[in-house]
Every structure is written in structure tokens, then in C-alpha cells.
Scaffold this motif. Structure first.
Motif: not given
Length: 111
Positions: A67-68, A70, A107
Motif C-alpha cells: 500500500s505504501r 515499498e 501520499h
């Protein structure tokens, strides 16, 4: 200081293995190679139920990393312990529908 019932049910071996795994995952490649032996030793102290718990925890860490946007931990875990990796893959398959299909969110950070 209060603790929850869930915290009380985790064995000392599991807590140590989870901490060791978290530290190992945060290291770079060179540090990970150096810490692999100690982590394998910590994992050896887990019973099958605790290994399952650790695999579920790793599955959720993988979802969070996705979700990030990474790097996913799956490759490193597979090189560390193939059976733990398979248990993590099985746990990923049992997660609620749509969790893995959710797009990574970008983000924006402001000053």
C-alpha cells in the motif's frame, strides 16, 4: 502500565522472534546477511502455532508495504526460510477479499 490479554498470550520466544524479524527486515542487504543466522536461531524456538502467527503478521506487513509502494519482504523471507515464506503466502491468500487488490496510494507530503 496496562497490557492487553493478547499481549499476555504471546510467548517470550515468539516476542523475541518477532522483534528479531522486524529488526532484520529493517536492515539493508549487508546487515540482513549478517543477522540471518541469529534470526534463524530465534525462529527455531517457535512452535507451529507461533510460526503461523508470525506468518500472518508477515502477510499483513507485506500488505502494508504494497500500500505504501515499498519493496516487498517476500523475496528476503523466502531466502531466509522457505517454509515460513510458504506459510506467509498461505496467510496472504486467506486475507479478506480485496486487500491485495487495493491500489497503492500515493501520499503527498507537505512541508
Amino acid at each position: 502500565m496496562s497490557t492487553t490479554i493478547a499481549e499476555l498470550s504471546l510467548s517470550k520466544a515468539y516476542r523475541q522472534a518477532q522483534r528479531a524479524m522486524a529488526a532484520w527486515l529493517e536492515r539493508g542487504p549487508a546487515g540482513a546477511r549478517q543477522g540471518a543466522f541469529g534470526l534463524r536461531t530465534a525462529l527455531a524456538g517457535l512452535d507451529p502455532t507461533e510460526r503461523g502467527r508470525l506468518a500472518r503478521w508477515l502477510a499483513w506487513l507485506s500488505v502494508a508495504a504494497r500500500s505504501r509502494g515499498e519493496t516487498l519482504p517476500e523475496g528476503r523471507i523466502q531466502r531466509l526460510d522457505a517454509t515460513l515464506h510458504q506459510a506467509m503466502e498461505d496467510a496472504l491468500a486467506r486475507l479478506p477479499a480485496g486487500v491485495l487488490a487495493a491500489p497503492a496510494r500515493i501520499h503527498r507530503r507537505s512541508a
